[in-house]
Design an enzyme around this catalytic site. Structure first.
Site, PDB file in Angstrom:
ATOM      1  N   ASP A  16       0.842  -1.192   0.000  1.00  0.00           N
ATOM      2  CA  ASP A  16       0.000   0.000   0.000  1.00  0.00           C
ATOM      3  C   ASP A  16       0.882   1.250   0.000  1.00  0.00           C
ATOM      4  O   ASP A  16       2.082   1.179   0.282  1.00  0.00           O
ATOM      5  CB  ASP A  16      -0.909  -0.055   1.233  1.00  0.00           C
ATOM      6  CG  ASP A  16      -1.799   1.156   1.360  1.00  0.00           C
ATOM      7  OD1 ASP A  16      -2.499   1.480   0.386  1.00  0.00           O
ATOM      8  OD2 ASP A  16      -1.795   1.782   2.439  1.00  0.00           O
ATOM      9  N   ASP A  18      -0.348   5.212   0.906  1.00  0.00           N
ATOM     10  CA  ASP A  18      -0.633   6.163   1.985  1.00  0.00           C
ATOM     11  C   ASP A  18      -0.723   5.442   3.328  1.00  0.00           C
ATOM     12  O   ASP A  18      -1.499   4.498   3.480  1.00  0.00           O
ATOM     13  CB  ASP A  18      -1.955   6.888   1.729  1.00  0.00           C
ATOM     14  CG  ASP A  18      -1.940   7.688   0.446  1.00  0.00           C
ATOM     15  OD1 ASP A  18      -1.172   8.652   0.370  1.00  0.00           O
ATOM     16  OD2 ASP A  18      -2.698   7.343  -0.483  1.00  0.00           O
ATOM     17  N   ASP A 176      -1.782  -0.825   5.958  1.00  0.00           N
ATOM     18  CA  ASP A 176      -1.883  -0.125   7.242  1.00  0.00           C
ATOM     19  C   ASP A 176      -3.289  -0.090   7.800  1.00  0.00           C
ATOM     20  O   ASP A 176      -3.519   0.549   8.831  1.00  0.00           O
ATOM     21  CB  ASP A 176      -1.372   1.315   7.088  1.00  0.00           C
ATOM     22  CG  ASP A 176      -2.344   2.170   6.274  1.00  0.00           C
ATOM     23  OD1 ASP A 176      -2.703   1.760   5.159  1.00  0.00           O
ATOM     24  OD2 ASP A 176      -2.741   3.237   6.760  1.00  0.00           O
TER      25      ASP A 176
END
Length: 222
Positions: A16, A18, A176
């Site tokens: 991922d 961001d 995240d």
């Protein structure tokens, strides 16, 4: 981190953007507040963005308008203004997380193919990765507009595995948030979550994942 023994060692990684590789919260805050200035609406803060980001620009803008009681009839104009402002400041207030570059370098040295899979629009993801010196590590970069559906739908992970040429069971998702974990579980990918990103205001260790790490360069397997 040592992976549990029932997980296959990775032949490729999906990572991922961001909240995992780059801390972009300040970019979102600046672009959204510039958008709100254009619409003569009150500002939002970083705490709101941290709880809202991760499901694509449309969701972020819609929730921002809801937060400031603006109504839905201004969505199209708000999206246009947000996209213009974000493209102008993309990466200016963002920082690569400690351990991210070191982790990517080690994975590359191991010969692992890597793809970056994000819900950020592709036209924002590509220049951000290039600006921060990370694009060279990825054979593929897929944004939230690359496929008909976004994470947490499993389709983007399934398609990314196909692009990498590896089976989901051998392709680890590193993210995240619960978005990444839900998509990985549904696609059949092992999932590792970082402890420092954006998880919609919820404790990351409440999420169903195979392992948790505090830095990307802590990711190891046997």
């Amino acid at each position: 981190m040592a992976a549990p023994t029932d997980i296959q060692a990775p032949l490729a990684l999906i990572i991922d953007l961001d909240g995992t590789l780059i801390d972009t919260q300040a970019d979102f805050v600046v672009a959204l507040n510039l958008m709100l200035d254009d619409l003569r609406l009150p500002h939002i803060d970083g705490a709101f963005v941290a709880q809202t980001v991760g499901k694509g620009s449309e969701h972020l803008v819609a929730q921002t308008l809801k937060q400031v009681d603006a109504g839905t009839n201004r969505f199209e104009l708000a999206m246009q203004r947000y996209q213009r402002h974000y493209s102008e400041i993309n990466g200016r207030h963002a920082e690569v997380y400690p351990g991210a570059l070191e982790g990517l370098q080690r994975f590359a040295e191991l010969g692992l193919p890597m793809a970056c899979l994000t819900n950020k629009p592709t036209d924002f993801a590509l220049p951000l990765l290039a600006d921060k010196g990370l694009s060279r590590f990825f054979s593929h970069v897929f944004g939230g507009d690359a496929f008909p559906r976004k994470k947490p739908d499993p389709l983007p992970l399934i398609k990314t595995c196909q692009a990498l040429g590896t089976a989901p069971a051998h392709t680890w998702m590193v993210g995240d948030s619960s978005n990444d974990a839900q998509a990985a579980r549904a696609a059949g990918c092992p999932v590792v979550l970082v402890s420092y990103g954006y998880n919609h205001g919820r404790p990351i260790r409440e999420v169903d994942a195979d392992a948790f790490i505090d830095r990307l360069d802590e990711l190891h397997w046997s």
